[in-house]
Every structure is written in C-alpha cells, then in structure tokens.
Design a protein around this motif. Structure first.
Motif, PDB file in Angstrom:
ATOM      1  N   UNK A 196       6.214  21.334  -9.333  1.00 39.14           N
ATOM      2  CA  UNK A 196       7.232  22.382  -9.301  1.00 39.14           C
ATOM      3  C   UNK A 196       8.010  22.209  -8.004  1.00 39.14           C
ATOM      4  N   UNK A 197       9.324  22.071  -8.126  1.00 39.58           N
ATOM      5  CA  UNK A 197      10.189  21.892  -6.960  1.00 39.58           C
ATOM      6  C   UNK A 197      11.075  23.116  -6.829  1.00 39.58           C
ATOM      7  N   UNK A 198      10.921  23.829  -5.726  1.00 34.55           N
ATOM      8  CA  UNK A 198      11.727  25.026  -5.479  1.00 34.55           C
ATOM      9  C   UNK A 198      12.661  24.750  -4.302  1.00 34.55           C
ATOM     10  N   UNK A 212      17.054  27.364  -9.876  1.00 37.43           N
ATOM     11  CA  UNK A 212      15.737  27.937 -10.121  1.00 37.43           C
ATOM     12  C   UNK A 212      14.665  26.842  -9.966  1.00 37.43           C
ATOM     13  N   UNK A 213      13.382  27.237  -9.906  1.00 43.08           N
ATOM     14  CA  UNK A 213      12.329  26.222  -9.773  1.00 43.08           C
ATOM     15  C   UNK A 213      12.370  25.191 -10.900  1.00 43.08           C
ATOM     16  N   UNK A 214      12.246  23.939 -10.524  1.00 43.65           N
ATOM     17  CA  UNK A 214      12.237  22.836 -11.484  1.00 43.65           C
ATOM     18  C   UNK A 214      10.788  22.429 -11.726  1.00 43.65           C
ATOM     19  N   UNK A 243       9.534  14.385  -7.187  1.00 43.41           N
ATOM     20  CA  UNK A 243      10.243  15.253  -6.241  1.00 43.41           C
ATOM     21  C   UNK A 243      11.083  14.426  -5.280  1.00 43.41           C
ATOM     22  N   UNK A 244      10.562  13.261  -4.888  1.00 42.89           N
ATOM     23  CA  UNK A 244      11.295  12.391  -3.984  1.00 42.89           C
ATOM     24  C   UNK A 244      12.581  11.858  -4.580  1.00 42.89           C
TER      25      UNK A 244
END
Length: 390
Positions: free
Chosen positions: A26-28, A78-80, A138-139
């Motif tokens: 989860x990426x916020x 929004x969070x991914x 995420x990177x």
C-alpha cells in the motif's frame, strides 16, 4: 508499532509471505494525476524477476494487480494498493526442515520472537527476499515521480566475492549494467564475474557482492537534520533489505584511512554554480544533498542457503543436527538486489522531495505530467535499446 511501513509523506506498507497467496504494498502519499499503468510497474519488476540466468529458478511472472488508488490510468491521490500473486510455490523443501532452523537465516530469531507455532517456515515467510517485490513496485512509482525533477537512479555490482572493480564508475556505465545478467559496474568485468559465480554454483556454494548506486541530478537541499538526514534515511532504507550487511556513502570507510588534508574536498565554482572538486562525500554533507551525484555502496552477504552440510539444532529434541538446505535459491542475492536498492533509494528521495515541496503533495499539474511522461518514455526506450545491443 510493527515495522512493516516506511516513509513519512510518501509512505509504503508491504504485506505477504514468500509462499502465501500474494505479495503486496500500500503506497500512501502519491499525488493525484500521475499516469500509472501495470506496464510501468512490470517494466521495473523485470530487473529483479527470478527465473533468469544466475538467479533463483523460481518462475514467477510478477504480474501486478492494481486494487485501488488509480482510475482512468491516473492516480487519484488516495492510497494505492497493488498485489502480485505467487504462482510458482513449492513448500515441500521446507516441510523437511521446519524443525531445524537454517543457519544464517532469520528462522531461529523469528521463532524466538513470535513462537514456533506462529512462524511461517515456508520459504522464509515474511523474512524472504520475495518481500522485496513490493518495494520494487513502490520504487517504480517513486522513480516516475522523480523524473519531474530530472533525477535518475542507477545501480550496479561493484564487487563480486573478492573481485572488486577498482575503476571510477560513471552514471552511464552503472545505468548500462541493468541489461546484463550479472550487472557489473564495468562491462570489462563481466566474464570474470561469470567465471566466479559459475564456480560457486558448480560447488553448491554462494557468493556475496557490493552494490554501488549513483543518483544523477539529485535536488539540492534534501534532508532534515538532525535525525532525518538523507544519509540516515538511505542507510535505514537500504539496511532493511534482506541480506544487506553494510552501507557507506562517498569515500565511506576509506575516510578513516586518511589524513584530513588528503580528503579535503574543496569548494569550487563550476559553470557559474558552487560545487565540490572531488565529491568525496557522495553528494551529501551535513545530512543534506549538495546537488553533486549521490554515490553510496551497500554489501550483500552470500546467500545462506547453500548445498553443503551445516550444523543446526532440532527443535523437537534440542540436540544438534547436520542439515543440507535444498530448494531454489539465488547463488548471489546482490544481483537481483540491485533493483531493490534502486527502489529504496527512489522511495527515500521522493519522500524527502515531497516533504520539501519540490514535488506537489496533492496534485500534479498538466505541465509536470507531460514532463514525467516524456522522460519516462525516454527511460524505457533507452533500456530497451541497451537490451537490443546485447
């Protein structure tokens, strides 16, 4: 608080186990408006994917599923949430040794902390390198955001075992290495690296390595002293990667072997701007980026799972036993580790760039989006062109 999250403004939380149903993140904190597709992320995952030469034969396709935070091809702010399902899982090897923790692994520390009955022994569970898929996902997003600042990241293998590349490495050389199965910082060392790792494979052994990362065009002024220095956050990010056992910036430990007069990096004027003559500090002074290329290295230990007999204990009898570890393992985790180190570098830099206001925290303008898309297209084209040349 459990340590499954990293970052402040750009914050990631990873989840999943090596032999579980899926790995995810989860990426916020991703601003709205960033064009994002599965292809963007899978392009980056290809550089750490197993199943290729000199890596684990585990054949994972690493196809992603975007569950939230993206609509009509753009981030919503929004969070991914993104997952990768594990499809090539074989836990049979681990059933044989679940009562005999593997030397050099996190098995026994996890058992001592969480209890044997709560420990996922399949493939190392949460402690497995498989978890790093989430970091590279995420990177990929972080790398794309950094292109708004024209900041590029390249990693390569500086040393393999006792064979070290002594040459000074350019960003272009480091970038070019991503298309090599061994990722050497200098192409001249590829055959020597190949001979060394093939020797380790044939004897059932493994080999360690050092990864060097170069960041081109880093923004000036990233880093928040005293405790959130950019070098401190990079060190924590990189040292959190499974198998990493050392970290240094610029000259690093070589500083300790010199007199101050030998490593004093003079301030000069270059093209009308302040700069440093040698960049001994690796682009960071006082915990703040100077605008010079960021240069650091990290050491990966040899893979602990090797086909040789080693002593451990049997948890049922508390007696010592000899085991030989079977399964599918990388002969050198540093090779696929390059992509993970790049990813964690991007995550740290984009987090600090958002915190400093260099990247909008809420929404990207159309001008920024166009700039990112043009540079991302060029990035992919350059990578594809280098692959065609090999």
């Amino acid at each position: 608080m459990p340590g499954n999250s990293f970052g402040k403004m750009f914050r990631i939380t990873t989840f999943g186990e090596s032999h579980g149903q899926a790995i995810g993140v989860v990426i916020d904190g991703v601003p709205a408006g960033l064009p994002l597709s599965s292809e963007d992320i899978e392009f980056e995952l290809r550089f750490r994917r197993p199943g290729s030469l000199y890596t684990s034969p585990r054949a994972e396709s690493d196809k992603i599923e975007i569950l939230s935070g993206v609509f009509n091809g753009r981030t919503t702010g929004m969070p991914i949430t993104i997952i990768v399902r594990n499809i090539d899982v074989d836990s049979s090897y681990y059933e044989e040794i679940k009562y005999t923790p593997r030397p050099g692994h996190a098995d026994l520390p996890y058992i001592m902390r969480y209890g044997f009955e709560n420990w996922d022994y399949r493939g190392g569970g949460r402690a497995s390198g498989r978890e790093t898929v989430a970091r590279v996902i995420a990177g990929a997003i972080a790398k794309k955001l950094l292109l708004s600042l024209d900041t590029w990241i390249a990693g390569c293998i500086k040393s393999l075992g006792n064979m070290e590349i002594e040459d000074e490495i350019s960003f272009e050389e480091a970038f070019r290495s991503r298309c090599s199965p061994l990722k050497p910082c200098s192409i001249r060392y590829e055959n020597m690296f190949r001979e060394l790792i093939e020797k380790a494979i044939s004897s059932g052994d493994s080999v360690g390595g050092v990864v060097e990362v170069i960041v081109k065009n880093p923004p000036v002024g990233l880093g928040e002293p005293v405790f959130d220095k950019i070098k401190a956050d990079l060190a924590k990010a990189v040292m959190s990667i499974p198998g990493v056992v050392g970290f240094e910036v610029g000259l690093g430990f070589k500083y300790a072997k010199h007199f101050g007069s030998e490593v004093m990096d003079e301030i000069i004027v270059r093209d009308g701007r302040f700069g440093w003559r040698y960049n001994y500090s690796g682009g960071i002074l006082g915990g703040i980026t100077t605008g010079e290329p960021i240069v650091f290295r990290c050491a990966f230990k040899p893979t602990s799972s090797i086909r040789m007999p080693y002593k451990t204990v049997d948890l049922r009898t508390n007696e010592e036993r000899i085991i030989v570890i079977k399964g599918r393992h990388d002969p050198c985790i540093a090779i696929r580790g390059v992509a993970v180190v790049e990813a964690m570098t991007a995550i740290v830099l984009v987090d600090h760039a958002i915190r400093s206001g260099l990247i909008p925290s809420v929404r990207l303008s159309n001008d920024i989006v166009s700039l990112i898309e043009d540079r991302w297209k060029r990035y992919r084209e350059v990578c594809m062109h280098m692959e065609e040349l090999r």
